[in-house]
Scaffold this motif. Structure first.
Motif, PDB file in Angstrom:
ATOM      1  N   PHE A  10       0.831  -1.204   0.000  1.00  0.00           N
ATOM      2  CA  PHE A  10       0.000   0.000   0.000  1.00  0.00           C
ATOM      3  C   PHE A  10       0.867   1.256   0.000  1.00  0.00           C
ATOM      4  N   ILE A  11       1.877   1.297   0.865  1.00  0.00           N
ATOM      5  CA  ILE A  11       2.758   2.471   0.956  1.00  0.00           C
ATOM      6  C   ILE A  11       3.487   2.686  -0.363  1.00  0.00           C
ATOM      7  N   PHE A  12       4.019   1.624  -0.932  1.00  0.00           N
ATOM      8  CA  PHE A  12       4.735   1.728  -2.200  1.00  0.00           C
ATOM      9  C   PHE A  12       3.807   2.239  -3.303  1.00  0.00           C
ATOM     10  N   SER A  13       2.608   1.691  -3.391  1.00  0.00           N
ATOM     11  CA  SER A  13       1.640   2.134  -4.404  1.00  0.00           C
ATOM     12  C   SER A  13       1.258   3.592  -4.196  1.00  0.00           C
ATOM     13  N   TRP A  14       1.026   3.972  -2.930  1.00  0.00           N
ATOM     14  CA  TRP A  14       0.681   5.365  -2.624  1.00  0.00           C
ATOM     15  C   TRP A  14       1.802   6.297  -3.069  1.00  0.00           C
ATOM     16  N   MET A  15       3.028   5.928  -2.755  1.00  0.00           N
ATOM     17  CA  MET A  15       4.164   6.768  -3.113  1.00  0.00           C
ATOM     18  C   MET A  15       4.286   6.907  -4.628  1.00  0.00           C
ATOM     19  N   MET A  16       4.152   5.815  -5.354  1.00  0.00           N
ATOM     20  CA  MET A  16       4.279   5.863  -6.812  1.00  0.00           C
ATOM     21  C   MET A  16       3.178   6.730  -7.433  1.00  0.00           C
ATOM     22  N   GLN A  17       2.000   6.690  -6.860  1.00  0.00           N
ATOM     23  CA  GLN A  17       0.872   7.454  -7.380  1.00  0.00           C
ATOM     24  C   GLN A  17       0.948   8.927  -6.980  1.00  0.00           C
ATOM     25  N   ASN A  18       1.335   9.216  -5.725  1.00  0.00           N
ATOM     26  CA  ASN A  18       1.267  10.569  -5.199  1.00  0.00           C
ATOM     27  C   ASN A  18       2.588  11.335  -5.232  1.00  0.00           C
ATOM     28  N   MET A  19       3.675  10.654  -5.484  1.00  0.00           N
ATOM     29  CA  MET A  19       4.986  11.297  -5.508  1.00  0.00           C
ATOM     30  C   MET A  19       5.743  10.895  -6.778  1.00  0.00           C
ATOM     31  N   PRO A  20       5.168  11.170  -7.939  1.00  0.00           N
ATOM     32  CA  PRO A  20       5.794  10.715  -9.190  1.00  0.00           C
ATOM     33  C   PRO A  20       7.160  11.344  -9.462  1.00  0.00           C
TER      34      PRO A  20
END
Length: 157
Positions: A10-20
């Motif tokens: 979840f954290i990894f996906s959130w980071m990839m989506q929100n911190m491109p």
């Protein structure tokens, strides 16, 4: 999939989506046999959740772990890097680093017995927090769950 793997996904996906602008390049995870072979040179055991972390991914080329109160990302050490840093440690206890943010690090203290979890410490002077017995979290899983709850509510514009 266990609780730790689910929450770090979840954290990894959130980071990839929100911190491109800060894409992490993660290394492929390791098998349990490979982890066992690599850690044989350590004079302590790793807890099960650290095995799980390295089965998920073997560190990252770019920083990975977001911090909810700042936009610095923590570097996730490969198992080889963590072992090397652990072997260089000259303190009164066995340090095993996991993540680093600037000059500070997230680490565990190696134990002479097997365990499921172990406390997570964070500081630029590990002796200080270990002597005071002040971990920042009782386990890696709860640390990641806390982080996931915090970032879940952050609005990115």
């Amino acid at each position: 999939m266990s609780g730790l793997t689910e929450v770090i996904e979840f954290i990894f996906s959130w980071m990839m989506q929100n911190m491109p602008n800060h894409p992490a390049v993660m290394r492929k995870g390791l098998s349990r046999d490979v982890i066992e072979a690599k850690i044989q040179e350590l004079p302590f055991y790793l807890p099960e959740e650290i095995y799980e972390l390295y089965e998920w991914r073997n560190g990252g080329v770019n920083p990975f772990l977001p911090h909810p109160d700042a936009w610095d990302l923590a570097t996730f050490f490969s198992l080889e890097e963590a072992i090397s840093l652990s072997k260089e440690w000259k303190g009164d206890f066995h340090l095993f680093p996991i993540f680093r943010v600037e000059d500070s690090g997230y680490f565990i203290v190696g134990k002479k017995y097997k365990s499921e979890t172990t406390p997570i410490y964070f500081n630029d002077v590990p002796e200080d927090v270990v002597k005071l017995k002040k971990p920042i979290n009782p386990s890696l899983t709860t640390m990641m769950q806390d982080l996931a709850e915090k970032i879940e509510n952050i609005k990115i514009y």
